[in-house]
Design an enzyme around this catalytic site. Structure first.
Site, PDB file in Angstrom:
ATOM      1  N   ASP A 175       0.828  -1.210   0.000  1.00  0.00           N
ATOM      2  CA  ASP A 175       0.000   0.000   0.000  1.00  0.00           C
ATOM      3  C   ASP A 175       0.859   1.256   0.000  1.00  0.00           C
ATOM      4  OD1 ASP A 175      -1.580  -2.114   1.581  1.00  0.00           O
ATOM      5  OD2 ASP A 175      -3.102  -0.547   1.285  1.00  0.00           O
ATOM      6  N   ASP A 320      -5.486 -11.130  -1.491  1.00  0.00           N
ATOM      7  CA  ASP A 320      -6.171 -12.031  -0.574  1.00  0.00           C
ATOM      8  C   ASP A 320      -7.638 -11.652  -0.519  1.00  0.00           C
ATOM      9  OD1 ASP A 320      -4.889  -9.738   0.469  1.00  0.00           O
ATOM     10  OD2 ASP A 320      -4.964 -10.463   2.505  1.00  0.00           O
ATOM     11  N   GLU A 509     -11.347   1.827  -0.481  1.00  0.00           N
ATOM     12  CA  GLU A 509     -10.164   0.982  -0.520  1.00  0.00           C
ATOM     13  C   GLU A 509     -10.041   0.398  -1.927  1.00  0.00           C
ATOM     14  OE1 GLU A 509     -10.528  -2.625   1.604  1.00  0.00           O
ATOM     15  OE2 GLU A 509      -8.383  -3.043   1.550  1.00  0.00           O
TER      16      GLU A 509
END
Ligand SMILES: *[C@@H]1O[C@H](CO)[C@@H](O)[C@H](O)[C@H]1NC(C)=O
Ligand SMILES: *[C@@H]1O[C@H](CO)[C@@H](O)[C@H](O)[C@H]1NC(C)=O
Ligand SMILES: *[C@@H]1O[C@H](CO)[C@@H](O)[C@H](O)[C@H]1NC(C)=O
Ligand SMILES: *[C@@H]1O[C@H](CO)[C@@H](O)[C@H](O)[C@H]1NC(C)=O
Length: 564
Positions: A175, A320, A509
């Site tokens: 990130d 994931d 996100e």
């Protein structure tokens, strides 16, 4: 180890006592393995399993372990009833968040130059708001974490950070690359420098960079972006002294990937070395404990342990979870989450990223005047290019595909990662780039108005259709081929983010097509939006042309719901 076995075998949690061949996620008998973790998580006292493992201890671990032992020894079958568990938690644990103090980056100022380049008035105002969000995402770790590390799951790092946001309270590895790029545009060089220093500190301490700033992440990594963070910083500052101190640490991280995450593979009668995500660590992930436990129900001991290892490798990949890692009993790229076999697969994106890292390490050595070391990394990049073309490139389909090490065959589903070598500029013939752009057009992945989805399979996982993720959009757009496709994608992504922002006053996100995660100012979303606004600011538009934003959103949503 003896202590652990004694403690462990006094309990009902028999599976932790069975012949464990793999190490636990970390050495803590509270946060990573053992009875307290098992009983608290399976009692489901909190909505999110991450809550408990982020709590701070009020007493040293030995005292907490002894208190729990006393408590369970008087309970039938040593299972503590949940009211007693709650009392125990109230006595010995504090709520998460105690490890940080809020911190406003001192290098923030309100008029960074890139804003002036954004022609569209609405986008300009929006970019200013994104730039303001950095102020709310700054966190500083309290000195107490350094002084009493045994009381925290937080890993101490010396400099303040910009966190992703939401449930992700701490620093995350990949990130941060997009966050740092955004910070550099916002002229917050000191904050970016501090974040990179933290990663260098982690490499010095752990030999690699953990997935995130918690001990339960300390045996798995994430896509290795540190070298590119240093590149971004160097491009912005031309600070050679910094480069000189960082370079040996970058090489150490590279060694970790080559020694601990590489595999030999034969192709066309030649042996190649490529890299994979592979985390040989047992037990459920502490922060998703009950999910992993339930997923493995009914499996044999061996299969269960292997599934948990492969889930961690999936987390290491950053994807994931995803159908990308599924391998069913037939060896096909098919199945469900229980078929996650990340360690059977050689991923296109990891190898492209490492190729880009090798070229960067060569260029850093050249900048610092060490031609011999530069030549070694040039050779490594050349070997990898050869391996990528021998093992991952498919001339007929015109793209690169993940390779299944068990069946010795490629996985041909569409994922944006199939184009990663373009982003990394890691291919030998210009014609390959052209073919790959054609592959993208033919894949059907460009027919979505809001961005390129993570796959065309609706598996129910986050890294699949219909979700689109900021880093993948950026990597597709950043590929130097096909300028018009890139601009078009940038335009779509900015429009999507902008409209979501207008509606919810927040950055997501990931950007829909289904809106599930709603949190204020998600770090990498901000970073990617700022980079695209900077790169294409002269010509991008918010696409609103005077229509009310409410109306536009309805259009976008129905377009999403209807699909193409
Ligand atoms: C647990 O019990 C033992 C024996 O009664 C006692 O000495 C110890 O202090 C207890 N531990 C805690 C944390 O209460
Ligand atoms: C305790 O263990 C025994 C034997 O394993 C079992 O029959 C019984 O149901 C358990 N009791 C509770 C309350 O879990
Ligand atoms: C990498 O592998 C080596 C040799 O197998 C091992 O000694 C080392 O601890 C591993 N490093 C990490 C960070 O896991
Ligand atoms: C996945 O399974 C389905 C149903 O069994 C089958 O039709 C399909 O061809 C399989 N896909 C792959 C990639 O093997």
């Amino acid at each position: 180890m003896n202590n652990f076995m004694l403690f462990c075998c006094s309990s009902v949690v028999l599976f932790t006592c069975a012949q464990r061949t793999l190490p636990p996620p970390c050495d803590s008998e509270i946060y990573c393995a053992g009875d307290i973790l098992h009983q608290v998580q399976t009692a489901k006292l909190f909505d999110d399993d991450k809550y408990f493992v982020d709590m701070k201890l009020r007493a040293n671990p030995d005292i907490v372990l002894s208190a729990f032992h006393n408590l369970s020894s008087v309970s039938p079958n040593m299972t503590v009833p949940s009211t007693k568990l709650q009392e125990f938690l109230d006595t010995y644990f504090e709520k998460p968040g105690k490890e940080f103090e809020s911190w406003t980056p001192p290098d923030w100022h309100d008029k960074p130059k890139f804003l002036a380049k954004i022609a569209d008035q609405e986008l300009h105002t929006w970019a200013e708001k994104i730039h303001h969000l950095w102020k709310s995402l700054g966190r500083k770790i309290r000195a107490d974490v350094k002084d009493h590390p045994q009381l925290y799951s937080q890993i101490y790092t010396p400099y303040p950070v910009i966190v992703p946001g939401g449930r992700f309270r701490e620093l995350y590895y990949w990130d941060s690359y997009w966050v740092i790029n955004g910070l550099l545009l916002s002229e917050m060089t000191d904050t970016a420098h501090g974040m990179i220093q933290n990663f260098l500190y982690l490499v010095n301490r752990h030999g690699f960079i953990p997935n995130g700033g918690r001990i339960y992440y300390e045996r798995r990594s994430q896509p290795p972006f540190l070298t590119l963070m240093v590149e971004s910083y160097y491009e912005a500052t031309k600070d050679k002294e910094f480069l000189r101190t960082a370079l040996p640490v970058l090489e150490q991280e590279y060694q970790f990937w080559m020694q601990n995450r590489s595999v030999r593979v034969q192709a066309n009668g030649k042996e190649h070395i490529l890299n994979w995500y592979n985390v040989q660590v047992g037990l459920p992930r502490p922060e998703s404990y009950t999910d992993d436990l339930e997923l493995a129900e009914g499996l044999s001991e061996d299969r269960r342990e292997q599934l948990w290892a492969d889930l961690k490798a999936g987390a290491e990949s950053g994807w994931d979870f995803s159908s990308r890692w599924y391998v069913d009993g037939e060896g096909s790229n098919n199945g469900s989450l229980r078929d996650t076999r990340t360690s059977h697969i050689l991923p296109t994106d990891l190898n492209s990223l490492l190729c880009r890292n090798e070229k960067k390490l060569a260029s850093f050595h050249r900048i610092l005047g060490d031609g011999d070391s530069a030549a070694l990394y040039d050779q490594a990049a050349a070997r990898r290019l050869e391996a990528i073309e021998a093992v991952l490139w498919d001339a007929e389909r015109g793209a690169w595909f993940d390779y299944n090490l068990v069946t010795h065959s490629s996985h041909f589903e569409f994922y944006p990662s199939n184009l990663a070598p373009i982003w990394a500029e890691c291919f030998s013939q210009p014609a390959m780039g052209e073919k790959a752009v054609q592959y993208l057009k033919d894949s059907g992945a460009l027919r979505f108005p809001n961005g390129v989805p993570t796959s065309l399979r609706e598996s129910g996982q986050q890294w699949d259709y219909p979700n689109a993720w900021p880093p993948l959009q950026h990597m597709l757009i950043d590929g130097k081929n096909a300028k018009q496709v890139a601009f078009d994608l940038a335009q779509r992504w900015i429009k999507t983010n902008w409209m979501a922002y207008v509606k919810y006053e927040a950055m997501f996100e990931k950007c829909f097509i289904v809106l599930t995660v709603l949190q204020l100012g998600f770090g990498w979303t901000n970073g990617v939006a700022l980079q695209l606004l900077d790169q294409y600011g002269g010509s991008l538009t918010s696409g609103s042309s005077g229509v009310s934003s409410g109306f536009l959103l309805v259009v976008v949503f129905s377009a999403c719901l209807l699909s193409p």
